[in-house]
Design an enzyme around this catalytic site. Structure first.
Site, PDB file in Angstrom:
ATOM      1  N   ARG A 127     -53.273  81.955 -17.366  1.00 56.49           N
ATOM      2  CA  ARG A 127     -52.478  80.858 -17.125  1.00 56.49           C
ATOM      3  C   ARG A 127     -52.441  80.376 -15.728  1.00 56.49           C
ATOM      4  NH1 ARG A 127     -47.527  80.040 -14.086  1.00 56.49           N
ATOM      5  NH2 ARG A 127     -46.547  78.416 -14.890  1.00 56.49           N
ATOM      6  N   THR A 162     -42.047  81.275  -6.541  1.00 55.69           N
ATOM      7  CA  THR A 162     -43.210  81.304  -5.511  1.00 55.69           C
ATOM      8  C   THR A 162     -42.703  81.214  -4.080  1.00 55.69           C
ATOM      9  OG1 THR A 162     -44.279  79.989  -7.325  1.00 55.69           O
ATOM     10  CG2 THR A 162     -45.136  79.860  -5.028  1.00 55.69           C
ATOM     11  N   GLY A 182     -44.158  75.577 -13.439  1.00 51.12           N
ATOM     12  CA  GLY A 182     -45.483  74.992 -12.786  1.00 51.12           C
ATOM     13  C   GLY A 182     -45.844  73.759 -13.975  1.00 51.12           C
ATOM     14  N   GLY A 217     -50.557  78.256 -13.049  1.00 53.85           N
ATOM     15  CA  GLY A 217     -49.211  77.222 -12.670  1.00 53.85           C
ATOM     16  C   GLY A 217     -49.512  76.422 -11.588  1.00 53.85           C
TER      17      GLY A 217
HETATM   18  N1  ASP Z   1     -44.354  77.679  -9.827  1.00 55.82           N
HETATM   19  C1  ASP Z   1     -44.879  79.018 -10.451  1.00 55.82           C
HETATM   20  C2  ASP Z   1     -45.646  78.937 -11.457  1.00 55.82           C
HETATM   21  O1  ASP Z   1     -45.391  78.081 -12.447  1.00 55.82           O
HETATM   22  C3  ASP Z   1     -43.366  79.635 -10.430  1.00 55.82           C
HETATM   23  C4  ASP Z   1     -42.292  79.674  -9.848  1.00 55.82           C
HETATM   24  O2  ASP Z   1     -42.407  79.060  -8.722  1.00 55.82           O
HETATM   25  O3  ASP Z   1     -41.302  79.935  -9.946  1.00 55.82           O
HETATM   26  O4  ASP Z   1     -46.479  79.720 -11.614  1.00 55.82           O
END
Ligand code: ASP
Length: 321
Positions: free
Chosen positions: A178, A150, A204, A180
């Site tokens: 879904r 992210t 997440g 996160g």
């Molecule tokens: N945190 C994000 C999620 O779970 C993904 C990531 O940051 O790599 O959607």
């Protein structure tokens, strides 16, 4: 003092532009929203915006958020399909008194009604990744859930205002619907101009268990340095999940306080992040944990050119190790 910090190397081009704007007196809100939109628009970043990787059904569902550290107002979208810049929608939502977090069809309807542009966000390259992963998963029963990242960006402007924004396509091959941590206030992001801001990247489902961004800001409020706040939150969450849940996913965070001091922490092998401030030109750092503390050094030219080659490399055949 002005400053910016963001997760991952992909933030660099956006930060180069936005830091110029901050130097000239732009607001932190403008800086983080424009810089994140730049990441969203770049097709070779496969975990954010246009070119992001799809869910199980092959649809690109995008999550994004924005928070204004002066008013604590925030806006966020989840599972947004085929709108050009989710972060701009999140920013617009932060100006609404109610309905600050919109998901799915409702988020899309609102964005269109406000004049945000529709755009097909699935690229040919992301489709190739998807087909390859489907083959690997069918042939060998691999976990589909890796392949994420992210962009989380914090800005501090000359007037002392802070903002944070996030944007992601979430976990590759996630279930439809879904969410996160990235659009969830307190977990993926938090910002208070009187204290500082934090933002997270990683799995997440695990980051949300620690409400990590809020917790980092709270520890900075209680007097911890940004670096100690970041390290202690990541370490403690990791220990707790290992002891009580038996496993833990990737956890990485960055933060900055209102004086422009920053911190970063990670439990993965190499976590890249980007910083710029009044006394530091935009710099990519590589972080790793040593003896319970995150250490970082500027990325060298070799790493930067390997990165540029890797993100554009042909997708190739399924991989089975
Ligand atoms: N945190 C994000 C999620 O779970 C993904 C990531 O940051 O790599 O959607």
């Amino acid at each position: 003092m002005w400053g910016m910090i963001a997760t991952w190397r992909m933030a660099l081009e956006g930060i180069v532009q936005a830091s110029d704007a901050l130097r000239q007196g732009a607001t932190s809100a403008r800086a983080v929203v424009d810089a994140v939109a730049e990441v969203e628009d770049f097709p070779f970043y496969k975990s954010v915006g246009y070119g992001g990787l799809p869910n199980e059904q092959g649809e690109v569902e995008l999550d994004a958020a924005f928070m204004d550290g002066d008013t604590l107002a925030f806006g966020a979208v989840g599972n947004l399909i085929d709108i050009a810049n989710p972060v701009r929608v999140a920013h617009a939502l932060s100006r609404q008194r109610f309905n600050s977090l919109l998901v799915g069809a409702g988020a899309r309807e609102w964005a269109l009604s406000e004049g945000f542009a529709a755009k097909t966000m699935l690229t040919e390259r992301a489709t190739q990744h998807y087909r390859k992963r489907c083959r690997e998963t069918i042939d060998r029963g691999l976990s589909p859930y890796d392949g994420h990242d992210t962009v989380g960006m914090i800005g501090l402007d000359k007037h002392g205002s802070m903002s944070v924004a996030t944007s992601t396509s979430g976990l590759f091959m996630k279930r439809r619907g879904r969410l996160g941590d990235s659009p969830v206030i307190g977990s993926g992001f938090y910002c208070d101009s009187q204290i500082g801001a934090a933002t997270a990247t990683g799995v997440g489902e695990d980051l949300m268990k620690g409400c990590v961004s809020y917790e980092i800001v709270r520890r900075m409020e209680n007097g911890m340095s940004p670096q100690r706040a970041a390290d202690s939150v990541v370490l403690e969450l990791e220990d707790k999940l290992m002891a009580r849940f038996g496993r833990v996913g990737d956890l990485s965070v960055v933060c900055m306080n209102r004086d422009g001091e920053f911190g970063a922490a990670t439990n993965i092998k190499t976590f890249s992040f980007v910083v710029a401030h009044e006394h530091l030109p935009p710099t990519v750092y590589l972080a790793e944990r040593r003896d319970g503390q995150t250490c970082y050094t500027p990325a060298d030219e070799q790493w930067m050119s390997d990165y540029a080659a890797r993100i554009r490399a042909p997708i190739g055949e399924p991989h089975y190790d």
